[in-house]
Design an enzyme around this catalytic site. Structure first.
Site, PDB file in Angstrom:
ATOM      1  N   LYS A  52       0.834  -1.205   0.000  1.00 19.18           N
ATOM      2  CA  LYS A  52       0.000   0.000   0.000  1.00 19.18           C
ATOM      3  C   LYS A  52       0.873   1.260   0.000  1.00 19.18           C
ATOM      4  CE  LYS A  52      -3.693  -2.623   2.109  1.00 19.18           C
ATOM      5  NZ  LYS A  52      -4.411  -3.092   3.307  1.00 19.18           N
ATOM      6  N   GLN A  96      -4.535  -2.042   9.602  1.00 21.83           N
ATOM      7  CA  GLN A  96      -4.365  -3.325   8.905  1.00 21.83           C
ATOM      8  C   GLN A  96      -4.897  -4.472   9.781  1.00 21.83           C
ATOM      9  OE1 GLN A  96      -3.116  -3.807   5.667  1.00 21.83           O
ATOM     10  NE2 GLN A  96      -3.740  -5.926   5.985  1.00 21.83           N
ATOM     11  N   ASP A 119     -11.030   2.448   4.212  1.00 20.79           N
ATOM     12  CA  ASP A 119     -11.280   1.012   4.024  1.00 20.79           C
ATOM     13  C   ASP A 119     -12.780   0.731   3.945  1.00 20.79           C
ATOM     14  OD1 ASP A 119      -9.310  -0.836   3.562  1.00 20.79           O
ATOM     15  OD2 ASP A 119      -8.706  -1.035   5.662  1.00 20.79           O
TER      16      ASP A 119
END
Ligand code: NAD
Length: 292
Positions: A52, A96, A119
């Site tokens: 990312k 994450q 997200d």
């Protein structure tokens, strides 16, 4: 059979994003800035986060990686989240997953400001997605929509069978494919671990989306001739011929199944790169929605 090349499609979309970043900079506007919180030393998670950060560099975003100790308390993790919520330089951030077992993931997600939840996991964004209102759509399902769109796949009226009901992939995917949108308007069936006779359902799929996490669970006899198959699974299987001692496979037996399909995503190089690109897309949206 056409391979849905997520790797190249991701690069094409990243080029479009990079172009938009340049235009923003020339117009004196803010450069998008994505932050990622990584807790502990889980190797796959480190790989995903590094991917990312690399992608941010590629499109000209700023990025910040916050690497926290594997024993961090939930309270201290929430403090880090609060700092990012309040930092005007950060447009969006992710935590994450997976997190250590003693941390309540739902509580952590609840503390991410919905405007920065790129997200798309916060209940506010999930609710807006359900109501088809502007929001951040969870990165993996959004990446799949973009892949189907780039390959100009007609989805309207098709039967889409989704296998797996996770909050981050299967459930949102089932909702998105039923929406009254260009990529949507499917009749959707959602299968999961308690579905008896899974093959009976997968055999009916014009579009089959598989997000289970079991290597090669979907075999060629479970897929209809001419189906469009999206394999979300990323599984490590031992392979002594590889330097790392493993290789990545999907949830679909690719070698046997691919010849039967009209379109299929490979693993790796299918959904994975599209997920990262969708996260970049959401971060650009965050910058446009809240900083312009
Ligand atoms: P998960 O691991 O949270 O849950 C698995 C789902 O599969 C559950 O909903 C369960 O009901 C279902 N399931 C389990 N066994 C089943 C069976 N025998 N028959 C039918 N359904 C069954 O799901 P997840 O987080 O969506 O992850 C699924 C896979 O996708 C994993 O391999 C993960 O690594 C991968 N993944 C890939 C990406 C990407 O970008 N490519 C993103 C997220 C997840």
């Amino acid at each position: 059979m056409t391979i849905l090349d997520g790797k190249n499609t991701a690069l094409l979309i990243q080029d479009e994003i990079a172009q938009e970043v340049q235009t923003r900079i020339q117009a004196g506007k803010k450069k998008p800035h994505l932050a990622a919180i990584l807790v502990g030393n889980d190797t796959p998670s480190q790989t995903y986060v590094n991917g990312k950060v690399e992608a941010c560099k590629r499109v000209g975003f700023d990025s910040t990686l916050i690497h926290l100790d594997e024993n961090i308390s939930e309270e201290n993790l929430l403090l880090e989240i609060q700092k990012l919520n309040e930092n005007p330089q950060i447009d969006g951030f992710i935590v994450q997953l997976p997190l250590p077992k003693y941390i309540n993931v739902d509580n952590v997600i609840k503390h991410i400001h919905p405007d920065k939840d790129v997200d798309g996991f916060h209940p506010e964004n999930v609710g807006k997605m359900n109501k088809n209102q502007p929001c951040y759509i969870s990165a993996t399902p959004l990446g799949i929509l973009k892949l189907l769109e780039k390959y100009e796949i007609q989805t309207s009226g098709k039967h889409c069978v989704v296998v797996g009901r996770s909050q981050i992939v299967g459930s949102p995917m089932s909702i998105l494919m039923a929406r009254n949108e260009k990529i949507g308007n499917c009749t959707v069936t959602l299968c999961h671990s308690k579905t008896p006779n899974l093959a009976e359902f997968t055999m009916q799929a014009d579009i089959l989306v598989v997000a289970i996490g079991i290597p090669n669970l979907i075999t060629k006899d479970m897929v209809k001739e001419g189906a469009i198959v999206i394999d979300v699974g990323i599984n490590r299987v031992e392979d002594a011929t590889k330097k790392q001692g493993f290789r990545l496979v999907g949830d679909v037996d690719y070698t046997e199944t691919a010849p039967k399909c009209s379109f299929i995503t490979p693993v790796p190089g299918g959904v994975g790169p599209m997920t990262i690109t969708a996260l970049l897309y959401n971060t650009l949206l965050a910058c446009k929605w809240h900083k312009d």
